[in-house]
Design a protein around this motif. Structure first.
Motif, PDB file in Angstrom:
ATOM      1  N   LYS A   1       0.851  -1.189   0.000  1.00 32.49           N
ATOM      2  CA  LYS A   1       0.000   0.000   0.000  1.00 32.49           C
ATOM      3  C   LYS A   1       0.889   1.242   0.000  1.00 32.49           C
TER       4      LYS A   1
ATOM      5  N   TYR B   1      -3.803   7.814   5.966  1.00 32.71           N
ATOM      6  CA  TYR B   1      -4.026   6.436   5.514  1.00 32.71           C
ATOM      7  C   TYR B   1      -5.109   5.759   6.357  1.00 32.71           C
ATOM      8  N   SER B   2      -5.036   5.917   7.671  1.00 36.08           N
ATOM      9  CA  SER B   2      -6.005   5.296   8.574  1.00 36.08           C
ATOM     10  C   SER B   2      -7.418   5.783   8.296  1.00 36.08           C
TER      11      SER B   2
ATOM     12  N   VAL C   1      -8.577   7.163   5.423  1.00 35.35           N
ATOM     13  CA  VAL C   1      -8.990   6.702   4.088  1.00 35.35           C
ATOM     14  C   VAL C   1      -9.301   5.206   4.124  1.00 35.35           C
ATOM     15  N   ASP C   2      -8.464   4.435   4.798  1.00 33.25           N
ATOM     16  CA  ASP C   2      -8.660   2.984   4.847  1.00 33.25           C
ATOM     17  C   ASP C   2      -9.927   2.624   5.604  1.00 33.25           C
ATOM     18  N   SER C   3     -10.222   3.332   6.694  1.00 32.58           N
ATOM     19  CA  SER C   3     -11.441   3.033   7.454  1.00 32.58           C
ATOM     20  C   SER C   3     -12.694   3.378   6.648  1.00 32.58           C
ATOM     21  N   LYS C   4     -12.607   4.412   5.811  1.00 34.43           N
ATOM     22  CA  LYS C   4     -13.752   4.762   4.957  1.00 34.43           C
ATOM     23  C   LYS C   4     -13.942   3.725   3.855  1.00 34.43           C
ATOM     24  N   LYS C   5     -12.852   3.150   3.353  1.00 36.48           N
ATOM     25  CA  LYS C   5     -12.943   2.105   2.343  1.00 36.48           C
ATOM     26  C   LYS C   5     -13.638   0.863   2.897  1.00 36.48           C
ATOM     27  N   GLU C   6     -13.334   0.534   4.162  1.00 38.07           N
ATOM     28  CA  GLU C   6     -13.910  -0.652   4.773  1.00 38.07           C
ATOM     29  C   GLU C   6     -15.409  -0.496   4.999  1.00 38.07           C
ATOM     30  N   LYS C   7     -15.867   0.738   5.209  1.00 36.05           N
ATOM     31  CA  LYS C   7     -17.306   0.979   5.401  1.00 36.05           C
ATOM     32  C   LYS C   7     -17.964   0.996   4.056  1.00 36.05           C
TER      33      LYS C   7
END
Length: 151
Positions: free
Chosen positions: A82, A142-143, A145-151
């Protein structure tokens, strides 16, 4: 791997800049680059940011080693796949190593970047500190953006 190359680049740039400052300037010397905004000021710090925990070298050795082990673990597990995470971890590794080398070899860190924000004199720092801060901000981004991707 490119992110470890970034860490090595940060360490080299940091150590070269500290070498130049420590050999060309006496502690306390000040060179104005942009008057009232940016100076090169030679300073030594045996603590962390803002000289907190001054003289606690064993503590800093342990913390640095723990941080390096954890960050390298995450680099191997996730960071290499990543780009944003890998970049942030590479900067954190480089910054941690840069200051760790100073503490290990000299018992203190060479600081020299002196910035004024209006009338406020921001605490003097170095390139390793900058890499750590930028790496931490990128890790936060990153944290999010990544948490929004998981939702």
């Amino acid at each position: 791997m490119i992110y470890y190359a970034l860490a090595i680049f940060v360490v080299l740039l940091d150590q070269i800049s500290k070498y130049v400052v420590s050999h060309a300037m006496n502690v306390g010397d000040n060179i104005p680059i942009i008057p009232n905004v940016f100076y090169i000021t030679s300073l030594r710090n045996s603590g962390a940011a803002w000289s907190i925990l001054e003289g606690r070298m064993l503590f800093f050795y342990i913390i640095s080693i723990v941080v390096l082990v954890v960050v390298i673990y995450y680099m191997q597990k996730l960071g290499r796949f990543k780009p944003l995470l890998g970049t942030s971890l590479g900067l954190i590794i480089g910054g941690t190593l840069g200051n760790f080398i100073d503490r290990l070899l000299h018992g203190q860190v060479v600081d020299f970047i002196h910035v004024y924000i209006g009338s406020y004199s921001y605490p003097i720092f170095n390139l390793a500190d900058s890499a750590l801060c930028i790496g931490a901000v990128l890790l936060l981004i990153y944290s999010i953006v990544d948490s929004k991707k998981e939702k």
